[in-house]
Scaffold this active site. Structure first.
Site, PDB file in Angstrom:
ATOM      1  N   LYS A   8       0.811  -1.223   0.000  1.00 16.15           N
ATOM      2  CA  LYS A   8       0.000   0.000   0.000  1.00 16.15           C
ATOM      3  C   LYS A   8       0.839   1.266   0.000  1.00 16.15           C
ATOM      4  CE  LYS A   8      -3.614  -2.659   2.182  1.00 16.15           C
ATOM      5  NZ  LYS A   8      -2.969  -3.894   1.764  1.00 16.15           N
ATOM      6  N   GLU A  35      -2.984   8.677   6.053  1.00 15.51           N
ATOM      7  CA  GLU A  35      -3.790   9.324   5.029  1.00 15.51           C
ATOM      8  C   GLU A  35      -5.023   9.974   5.637  1.00 15.51           C
ATOM      9  OE1 GLU A  35      -4.445   6.087   2.362  1.00 15.51           O
ATOM     10  OE2 GLU A  35      -6.307   5.483   3.313  1.00 15.51           O
ATOM     11  N   HIS A  91     -12.865  -1.896  11.280  1.00 17.20           N
ATOM     12  CA  HIS A  91     -12.374  -1.772   9.907  1.00 17.20           C
ATOM     13  C   HIS A  91     -12.447  -3.097   9.149  1.00 17.20           C
ATOM     14  CE1 HIS A  91     -10.950   2.046  11.363  1.00 17.20           C
ATOM     15  NE2 HIS A  91     -10.152   1.447  12.216  1.00 17.20           N
ATOM     16  N   ARG A 143      -5.445 -10.356  -4.843  1.00 12.76           N
ATOM     17  CA  ARG A 143      -5.843 -11.729  -4.550  1.00 12.76           C
ATOM     18  C   ARG A 143      -7.351 -11.831  -4.702  1.00 12.76           C
ATOM     19  NH1 ARG A 143      -8.211 -10.991   0.471  1.00 12.76           N
ATOM     20  NH2 ARG A 143      -7.358  -9.294   1.723  1.00 12.76           N
TER      21      ARG A 143
END
Length: 653
Positions: free
Chosen positions: A82, A171, A206, A264
């Protein structure tokens, strides 16, 4: 398989299972490759997690002459990591491909002070996320600067334990986001298609618990733009195989931003299979073998338009009323809904299996398909009502409440939905008198069927009979306070047998006369004929608890133990102690004997099922003792909450 999986279904279903060692051995790519070659394998399918997004593992497979059933290692390195996705070079690739990216810091500097400064620059709230993370692991929302350091330490620790890497990115956190992802597939010939989008906004910690396709209330032009951007992202890195491009959709502005790509197949891929009629695992093998994609984008679009709505619910061993704390243990009783063409169950466990504390606590997935979203929700709720699981706590009753939640039914979803609607979703559902009557009657009939009416039942209630061969019982239950907010209440039930299969049952002031019942010992089903009703109820006794499945709902009741039983079992008063809420591993103890602590102060950090949790002090006090439990000499050893006892004793100030 790891050694805790020796009796698991995936190990027992094949004659080729190999024990690779401890649970962490699933991250040992070299060992897995060595075993694969020893066993004569020509390819490796990495599954959902562990090494499925590890570019080094994919590269090593190729170098060792094994086919990695997934994307090329270079595509994983570009998209699966990421941080690299949004590093300057990779970010330029995404922007050049027309894929919007969310603001944030994704560089190599991991100094905590520097990261804190970057968070201030971006503006709170921010999201900390492990670069090699997934499934919500190593992810924390930081809403203010004064909590940044604690959340960073916790996120890095969880990421290190789960993925062997604690590098973080920072972020901007969008306050009313939706999580919308696009399933893409690409072959070796430059063909890439989108198989529709999934809305995965219903989450806790999450992590997704409900996924649906198509996404509700999404304009068609935005929908097709998402598909196009997802294909562009995949083609920009010469992707091959199955992948999921994830976007954050801002409900306030209607804009979406590229978040990450999972290189994936996803846990929720059956939702897409339901709305396309395709076998995505078969497609993975086709692409890995060098074949072309079986369908064009136009053909897929037509299929999606014809097949209506798909929804998946994840059935977890967890307690929603305790902040979704994972649970573990033996599945004492388990029934699943009937499967049809439009009701599918993907399960990893059967009755008698042990839900381990080493891995994710998902028991199964329930996937439904219907012509419309409202019909799909109704079908999902009906199927959930057929589930019966006794042993670990589950989220099934919570999922039923979601299906009835007006805002969810209306499609007004966001990732903060559960918190926003917590008063509604966690409203207590107390058993009615009839449930207690069914429980007491079921216990008595079970013991009568087993020929144990003189002994076992007496450990739970008072033997009033038998009189002339007829049984009379007084059974007290404990009705827990709603969500632990008050005193528990004792409910008294009196059962009087009036004939071979007839009873009078009194619960407090409610009297049920001439109840006729039949109990099936093998299935544990009690069929009762109450006045003007015919009810089939499942009664399962597990230790001191009795689980009742009644009118599509589950109730867990506690029997009142006589004083002699408490003395025999050595029940102790631990009101002034802090206990582990689940089997776990202690990661950090943050207090010492003699320390003064305040309410909600961090005491111990534990890890279970790849999730890190902070145990906080329930009150102001002084730590009088710190104990790790009998036979546990190091923090790295596993602690079992059922035998551990109190490991921290906060005394009074």
């Amino acid at each position: 398989m790891g050694y805790p999986d020796a009796q698991s279904q995936h190990a027992l279903c094949t004659p080729f299972a190999v024990n690779i060692g401890s649970p962490s051995a699933y991250l040992d790519g070299d060992r897995i490759i060595k075993i694969a070659k020893q066993e004569g394998c020509c390819s490796i399918h990495p599954g959902y997690g562990f090494l499925s997004e590890n570019s080094a593992f994919a590269k090593k497979c190729t170098e060792e002459g094994l086919i990695f059933i997934g994307p090329p290692w270079k595509a994983i390195e570009a998209m699966g990591n990421k941080r690299r996705v949004l590093q300057s070079q990779s970010k330029d690739i995404m922007i050049a491909a027309g894929v919007p990216c969310i603001p944030g810091y994704h560089g190599p500097n991991q100094d905590p002070t520097f990261l804190e400064a970057q968070a201030e620059k971006i503006g709170f709230p921010v999201l900390l996320k492990a670069v090699k993370g997934g499934g919500g692991k190593g992810m924390r929302i930081v809403r203010a600067i004064d909590e940044f350091h604690e959340q960073l330490v916790s996120a890095k620790s969880e990421a290190k334990n789960s993925f062997g890497d604690d590098v973080m990115l920072v972020e901007k956190y969008i306050t009313t986001p939706r999580h919308i992802e696009v399933q893409i597939f690409a072959d070796k010939y430059g063909n890439c298609v989108s198989l529709g989008e999934r809305d995965c906004s219903i989450q806790r910690r999450h992590q997704k618990i409900l996924e649906e396709s198509p996404a509700p209330h999404l304009a068609q032009d935005i929908r097709e733009d998402l598909w196009a951007k997802a294909r562009a992202a995949a083609l920009a890195v010469e992707y091959e195989g199955a992948g999921t491009v994830e976007f954050i959709f801002d409900n306030e502005t209607g804009r979406f931003f590229f978040m990450e790509m999972n290189t994936r197949l996803q846990v929720e891929h059956p939702v897409t299979e339901m709305v396309t009629g395709l076998d995505l695992v078969r497609w993975q093998f086709t692409v890995a073998e060098g074949g072309r994609l079986p369908l064009t984008q136009d053909e897929i679009k037509t299929r999606i338009a014809e097949r209506g709505w798909g929804i998946e619910a994840r059935i977890y061993a967890e307690n929603p009323d305790m902040n979704f704390t994972p649970d573990s243990g033996r599945l004492v009783h388990m029934r699943t809904p009937s499967q049809t063409e439009t009701v599918r169950i993907d399960a990893g466990f059967i009755v008698g299996d042990q839900v381990s504390s080493y891995y994710d606590p998902m028991i199964s997935k329930l996937i439904v398909n219907a012509p419309s979203r409202r019909e799909a929700i109704q079908k999902l709720e009906a199927a959930l009502s057929e589930y019966e699981i006794v042993g670990p706590a589950t989220n099934i009753e919570f999922l039923k409440k979601l299906c009835q939640s007006p805002a969810f039914v209306a499609g007004n979803v966001e990732t903060g939905y559960i918190q926003k609607h917590s008063d509604e979703l966690f409203a207590p559902v107390l058993p009615v008198d009839e449930v207690f009557a069914q429980a007491a009657l079921g216990l008595l009939m079970q013991e009568m069927a087993d020929g144990k009416v003189e002994g076992v039942f007496g450990s739970l209630g008072t033997t009033v009979g038998p009189v002339l061969g007829l049984q009379r019982r007084h059974v007290p239950f404990i009705q827990p306070s709603p969500n632990g907010t008050g005193e528990a209440v004792q409910i008294d039930v009196e059962v009087n047998q009036t004939g071979p299969a007839t009873f009078d049952v009194r619960v407090n002031d409610s009297l049920y006369s001439s109840v006729t019942s039949r109990y099936e010992t093998f299935s544990r089903v009690l069929t009762s004929f109450f006045p003007h009703t015919r009810l089939s109820t499942t009664i399962v006794r597990n230790g001191n608890s009795v689980t009742v499945f009644h009118k599509g709902k589950q109730y867990r009741l506690e029997c009142v133990l006589p004083n002699w039983v408490e003395k025999a079992l050595g029940v102790k008063d631990v009101a002034n102690s802090v206990l582990t809420p689940m089997p776990c591993k202690v990661l950090r103890v943050e207090v010492r004997e003699g320390d003064k602590v305040t309410k909600d102060q961090s005491l111990v950090v534990i890890e279970s099922m790849k999730m890190e949790m902070v145990i906080r002090s329930p009150q102001d006090g002084v730590i009088s003792r710190v104990v790790y439990g009998e036979g546990v000499g190091a923090l790295s050893k596993t602690l079992d909450a059922t035998t551990l006892g109190a490991y921290i004793y906060p005394g009074h100030v």
